[in-house]
Design a protein around this motif. Structure first.
Motif, mmCIF file in Angstrom:
data_model
loop_
_atom_site.group_PDB
_atom_site.id
_atom_site.type_symbol
_atom_site.label_atom_id
_atom_site.label_comp_id
_atom_site.label_asym_id
_atom_site.label_seq_id
_atom_site.Cartn_x
_atom_site.Cartn_y
_atom_site.Cartn_z
ATOM 1 N N GLY A 123 -13.507 -5.649 -9.698
ATOM 2 C CA GLY A 123 -14.596 -5.641 -8.717
ATOM 3 C C GLY A 123 -14.159 -5.569 -7.266
ATOM 4 N N VAL A 124 -12.868 -5.359 -7.043
ATOM 5 C CA VAL A 124 -12.437 -5.207 -5.639
ATOM 6 C C VAL A 124 -12.988 -3.887 -5.105
ATOM 7 C CG1 VAL A 124 -10.439 -4.902 -4.112
ATOM 8 C CG2 VAL A 124 -10.340 -6.586 -5.973
ATOM 9 N N ARG A 125 -13.558 -3.911 -3.890
ATOM 10 C CA ARG A 125 -14.166 -2.695 -3.318
ATOM 11 C C ARG A 125 -13.444 -2.189 -2.075
ATOM 12 N NH1 ARG A 125 -14.931 -1.650 -7.221
ATOM 13 N NH2 ARG A 125 -16.757 -1.776 -8.543
ATOM 14 N N GLY A 126 -12.604 -3.016 -1.503
ATOM 15 C CA GLY A 126 -11.855 -2.563 -0.327
ATOM 16 C C GLY A 126 -10.380 -2.867 -0.514
ATOM 17 N N PHE A 127 -9.537 -1.841 -0.343
ATOM 18 C CA PHE A 127 -8.088 -2.041 -0.456
ATOM 19 C C PHE A 127 -7.432 -1.780 0.887
ATOM 20 C CE2 PHE A 127 -9.376 -1.285 -4.803
ATOM 21 C CZ PHE A 127 -8.633 -2.236 -5.490
ATOM 22 N N VAL A 128 -6.729 -2.784 1.366
ATOM 23 C CA VAL A 128 -5.957 -2.657 2.601
ATOM 24 C C VAL A 128 -4.517 -2.478 2.142
ATOM 25 C CG1 VAL A 128 -5.232 -3.838 4.696
ATOM 26 C CG2 VAL A 128 -7.567 -4.178 3.816
ATOM 27 N N VAL A 129 -3.980 -1.261 2.338
ATOM 28 C CA VAL A 129 -2.730 -0.890 1.656
ATOM 29 C C VAL A 129 -1.579 -0.738 2.637
ATOM 30 C CG1 VAL A 129 -1.614 0.864 0.223
ATOM 31 C CG2 VAL A 129 -4.049 0.357 -0.093
ATOM 32 N N ARG A 130 -0.473 -1.402 2.358
ATOM 33 C CA ARG A 130 0.788 -1.136 3.074
ATOM 34 C C ARG A 130 1.831 -0.739 2.047
ATOM 35 N NH1 ARG A 130 3.609 -4.355 7.829
ATOM 36 N NH2 ARG A 130 1.891 -3.267 8.836
ATOM 37 N N HIS A 131 2.548 0.349 2.361
ATOM 38 C CA HIS A 131 3.506 0.879 1.375
ATOM 39 C C HIS A 131 4.648 1.579 2.109
ATOM 40 C CE1 HIS A 131 4.988 2.921 -2.208
ATOM 41 N NE2 HIS A 131 4.188 2.148 -2.933
ATOM 42 N N PRO A 132 5.868 1.490 1.584
ATOM 43 C CA PRO A 132 6.996 2.143 2.280
ATOM 44 C C PRO A 132 6.976 3.668 2.214
ATOM 45 C CG PRO A 132 7.756 1.091 0.238
ATOM 46 C CD PRO A 132 6.321 0.682 0.442
ATOM 47 N N GLU A 133 6.173 4.250 1.309
ATOM 48 C CA GLU A 133 6.202 5.717 1.190
ATOM 49 C C GLU A 133 5.128 6.386 2.033
ATOM 50 O OE1 GLU A 133 6.037 6.882 -2.938
ATOM 51 O OE2 GLU A 133 7.620 5.412 -3.345
ATOM 52 N N ASP A 134 5.509 7.476 2.691
ATOM 53 C CA ASP A 134 4.528 8.286 3.427
ATOM 54 C C ASP A 134 3.467 8.778 2.450
ATOM 55 O OD1 ASP A 134 6.044 8.214 5.832
ATOM 56 O OD2 ASP A 134 7.310 9.830 5.090
ATOM 57 N N GLY A 135 2.218 8.709 2.839
ATOM 58 C CA GLY A 135 1.155 9.283 2.015
ATOM 59 C C GLY A 135 0.652 8.379 0.902
ATOM 60 N N ALA A 136 1.189 7.160 0.789
ATOM 61 C CA ALA A 136 0.783 6.294 -0.334
ATOM 62 C C ALA A 136 -0.707 5.929 -0.257
ATOM 63 C CB ALA A 136 1.638 5.031 -0.353
ATOM 64 N N ALA A 137 -1.182 5.617 0.936
ATOM 65 C CA ALA A 137 -2.592 5.216 1.056
ATOM 66 C C ALA A 137 -3.510 6.393 0.718
ATOM 67 C CB ALA A 137 -2.868 4.711 2.475
ATOM 68 N N GLU A 138 -3.115 7.567 1.165
ATOM 69 C CA GLU A 138 -3.923 8.758 0.877
ATOM 70 C C GLU A 138 -3.957 9.017 -0.629
ATOM 71 O OE1 GLU A 138 -2.590 12.226 2.967
ATOM 72 O OE2 GLU A 138 -3.905 13.529 1.803
ATOM 73 N N MET A 139 -2.804 8.880 -1.286
ATOM 74 C CA MET A 139 -2.752 9.089 -2.738
ATOM 75 C C MET A 139 -3.710 8.113 -3.441
ATOM 76 S SD MET A 139 -1.472 7.665 -5.725
ATOM 77 C CE MET A 139 -0.141 6.543 -5.305
#
Ligand code: ASP
Length: 314
Positions: A107-123
């Motif tokens: 039921g999570v509706r919002g993800f605040v994403v930090r990731h070492p790879e370029d483009g991870a949030a977009e993926m």
């Protein structure tokens, strides 16, 4: 990027400031400016996200970004789950996408994403179900849009909304900095009068990122008359060995001292996204001195993240 705007031009994810229309960017800044006092806890909690669950999905360390997203979400009445890759099944090899899908199934509706790879949030944004939103909290060296927004809000408060009168100087490890990229995108969109970029050749990107900027290696010369100095951290975790000879040499050539700062405009201000390597990028005197807006940036971070969460999820 069309993924973040729906067909009606409404912001659905926040992945980058690159190409974000000026109107959308200014609306977020205006909103953050309006709620800043509430964001700092001086008024009661708002309730626009009651019943919404938000997850901070972090695959890299963070102090300011994660805490301020959490505070922002709680001030809007949301429930917050913190996912930390170092203590989760990511250590057993579970992918970021599977992790997100599992949390979405809860039921999570919002993800605040930090990731070492370029483009991870977009993926991840490409794979969310309808009604689920992804906010990029820093991916590789690509983008850190909420940092870009909070930097713009901080400058706007200090210098007013007309950036066309201002000279900006971005200093240091631009090559590895997602903050610099998001700041550059926002500065171009907001019509900054002059944007200078300064750093050793090895730490400047050669990929078109600096188009439209005046670029130079001589820090003292580049400081002449600037209104806003944006210092960057040496991103050693993303750096090949040997790009910087020694921290002492770096500080000698690119460290901001009070004496050096006298070359800038008399009322110049200094920003740094944190964490600061004191004695490397700047001296204590600068970091804690009257020019420094570093803690103002941090406070503004809560307001900006409230504005973003409300815009995307309320
Ligand atoms: N905290 C910012 C980021 O995550 C800046 C830095 O780490 O140097 O990109």
């Amino acid at each position: 990027m069309s993924l973040q705007l729906d067909s009606n031009g409404r912001l659905h994810h926040l992945l980058t400031l690159d190409g974000l229309p000026k109107e959308t960017l200014c609306r977020l800044l205006d909103r953050a400016g309006q709620i800043r006092d509430a964001a700092l806890g001086r008024t009661h909690k708002r309730d626009s996200l009651v019943g919404t669950t938000i997850c901070t999905l972090f695959f890299e360390p963070s102090t300011r970004t994660r805490s301020s997203f959490q505070i922002a979400a709680q001030r809007l009445g949301a429930d917050v789950v913190n996912f930390d890759a170092s203590t989760s099944s990511a250590r057993k090899g579970e992918t970021a996408l599977d992790t997100m899908r599992n949390l979405e199934a809860m039921g999570v509706r919002g993800f605040v994403v930090r990731h070492p790879e370029d483009g991870a949030a977009e993926m991840l944004a490409e794979h969310t179900g309808e009604g689920t939103t992804v906010i990029n909290a820093g991916d590789g060296r690509s983008a850190h849009p909420t940092q870009g927004l909070l930097d713009m809000l901080t400058v706007r408060q200090a210098k007013g909304p007309d950036f066309s009168r201002l000279k900006f100087l971005i200093v240091g490890d631009v090559k590895h900095s997602r903050v610099a990229r998001s700041d550059l995108h926002a500065l171009h969109t907001l019509g900054a009068g002059e944007v200078r970029v300064c750093g050793p050749d090895a730490l400047l990107p050669g990929d078109g990122t600096l188009a439209g900027c005046e670029v130079g290696a001589d820090f003292d010369a580049m400081l002449e008359g600037v209104d806003v100095v944006m210092m960057l951290r040496l991103q050693r975790e993303r750096m090949e060995e040997g790009l910087v000879a020694s921290l002492d040499d770096y500080h000698r050539d690119y460290g901001l001292t009070a004496a050096r700062l006298r070359r800038a405009a008399p009322d110049a201000v200094v920003l740094h996204p944190g964490p600061i390597n004191r004695g490397v990028e700047m001296t204590d005197e600068v970091a804690d001195g009257p020019w420094s807006l570093v803690l103002r940036q941090v406070s503004n971070g809560v307001a900006v993240r409230m504005a973003v969460l409300e815009t995307l999820l309320a």
